[in-house]
Scaffold this active site. Structure first.
Site, PDB file in Angstrom:
ATOM      1  N   GLU A  46      -1.345  -4.004   7.384  1.00  0.00           N
ATOM      2  CA  GLU A  46      -0.754  -2.596   7.413  1.00  0.00           C
ATOM      3  C   GLU A  46      -0.938  -1.960   8.667  1.00  0.00           C
ATOM      4  OE1 GLU A  46       1.171  -1.725   5.440  1.00  0.00           O
ATOM      5  OE2 GLU A  46       1.049  -3.181   3.790  1.00  0.00           O
ATOM      6  N   TYR A 129      -0.371   6.677   4.146  1.00  0.00           N
ATOM      7  CA  TYR A 129       0.244   5.551   4.220  1.00  0.00           C
ATOM      8  C   TYR A 129      -0.536   4.073   3.930  1.00  0.00           C
ATOM      9  CZ  TYR A 129       2.568   1.266   4.816  1.00  0.00           C
ATOM     10  OH  TYR A 129       3.259  -0.055   4.629  1.00  0.00           O
ATOM     11  N   ASP A 147       6.619   5.158   3.959  1.00  0.00           N
ATOM     12  CA  ASP A 147       7.107   4.717   5.449  1.00  0.00           C
ATOM     13  C   ASP A 147       8.527   5.000   5.648  1.00  0.00           C
ATOM     14  OD1 ASP A 147       8.316   2.764   4.199  1.00  0.00           O
ATOM     15  OD2 ASP A 147       7.471   1.136   5.600  1.00  0.00           O
TER      16      ASP A 147
END
Ligand code: SF4
Length: 358
Positions: A46, A129, A147
């Protein structure tokens, strides 16, 4: 500002969720980080995926995990080694933050990524996020995430034409409302992002293949390309640089960037900014003068490179080894070490172009 056309009520998840999930199960890309539930490995993916394309991330992710297979290994690594493993991905603050967060996990969480939102958010570099992604995907916690893909999917599907920053806040509220509370949050979040990445793409959405096509406001109104409204862009800055290629036997002369600001501590060819007029705040502030580095007029290579909104033209000239003894922030580096050095993306490109030059 026009308000979103959708009702402020969230759509009935019972209606939409099964078909988006069915689409995802059938169409999702087989990405290596989707084959693991290891929170550490998911967290690294990520962090890399922010600002970087999936195809680029795959190789970096595999090499990074081979080199730092656990939180403990990353926490104990030298910062230069972490930067070297990140070299070419850009936004190097992410790499430093990963190492700092790994150290915090060793200190506070017995070397594990915490499975609780507040503790995750308290880690260096872990924003809403990333915390939402790791908690939902690795731990199946009902954590929402947004996102750029999710903003786009929600804004089109539900017809939101707020300005981008307001649309993002609005999308967070929709994400919180829609995330499943009884299991499956990770799959739902990934389905939304996958739809945005592969079908509901910025310029050419493939609505005919979209599981939301019959409920999509933007499609019904033919406004797919208007939504979400564009992010305000920083105007482009043209930067002209001159770099020096100085070789001495099997060594090349490199410059280490300052320990603050952009690309901190990364290595590059000795570089001077010609235009715009260099200032303290510029990407390549003036740092040294070595009169003896007289350079050839004719460039060995001319490269183009972009760093955020900067469009760079780099001319590399051959120069003579300096007579000075003290040459900081320059250093002679054996060519055999270049592969393991924390180089910026532009430096990597330049050295590749110059690899045949002695
Ligand atoms: S129908 Fe088209 S615009 Fe609407 S969500 Fe699907 S791909 Fe995006």
């Amino acid at each position: 500002v026009r308000r979103p056309r959708s009702s402020p009520q969230a759509p009935d998840p019972a209606e939409v969720r099964p078909r988006l999930l069915a689409w995802y199960r059938q169409r999702r890309r087989d990405l290596p980080w989707r084959r693991t539930r290891d929170p550490y490995a998911i967290w690294i993916s990520e962090a890399m995926l922010q600002q970087t394309r999936v195809e680029t991330v795959v190789g970096y992710w595999e090499r990074f995990l081979a080199r730092f297979p656990t939180v403990e290994a990353l926490a104990a690594a030298a910062e230069d080694d972490v930067l070297a493993a990140w070299s070419g991905l850009g936004y190097y603050r992410r790499a430093r933050a990963l190492r700092a967060a790994a150290q915090a996990m060793v200190e506070r969480h017995a070397g594990r990524f915490p499975d609780e939102l507040e503790a995750a958010r308290a880690l260096p570099g872990v924003g809403p996020y990333t915390a939402g992604a790791v908690l939902s995907i690795a731990f199946d916690r009902p954590a929402a995430l947004v996102d750029g893909n999710v903003v786009r999917v929600f804004a089109r599907w539900l017809g939101c034409d707020l300005e981008y920053a307001a649309a993002t806040r609005w999308a967070w509220a929709r994400a919180e409302e829609l995330v499943p509370r009884d299991g499956g949050a990770g799959e739902w979040n990934q389905a939304l992002m996958e739809l945005g990445a592969t079908v509901c793409t910025p310029r050419e959405p493939r609505c005919a293949e979209c599981p939301l096509q019959d409920v999509c406001v933007a499609r019904a109104e033919g406004r797919q390309l208007e939504l979400p409204r564009a992010k305000p862009r920083k105007s482009r800055v043209d930067v002209e640089l001159e770099a020096l290629f100085v070789a001495r036997g099997a060594e090349v002369l490199l410059e280490r960037r300052p320990s603050g600001g952009r690309m901190a501590d990364l290595w590059q060819l000795p570089t001077l900014q010609l235009s715009p007029e260099p200032e303290r705040a510029s990407l390549f502030p003036p740092r040294y003068t070595l009169a003896s580095l007289a350079a050839d007029d004719e460039p060995l290579a001319v490269l183009r490179h972009s760093i955020t909104h900067h469009r760079i033209v780099l001319r590399v000239h051959r120069a003579h080894p300096p007579a000075e003894k003290r040459i900081e922030p320059l250093a002679w580096i054996p060519r055999t070490r270049l592969g393991a050095l924390a180089l910026g993306g532009m430096a990597r490109k330049a050295l590749r172009a110059l690899s045949s030059h002695q």
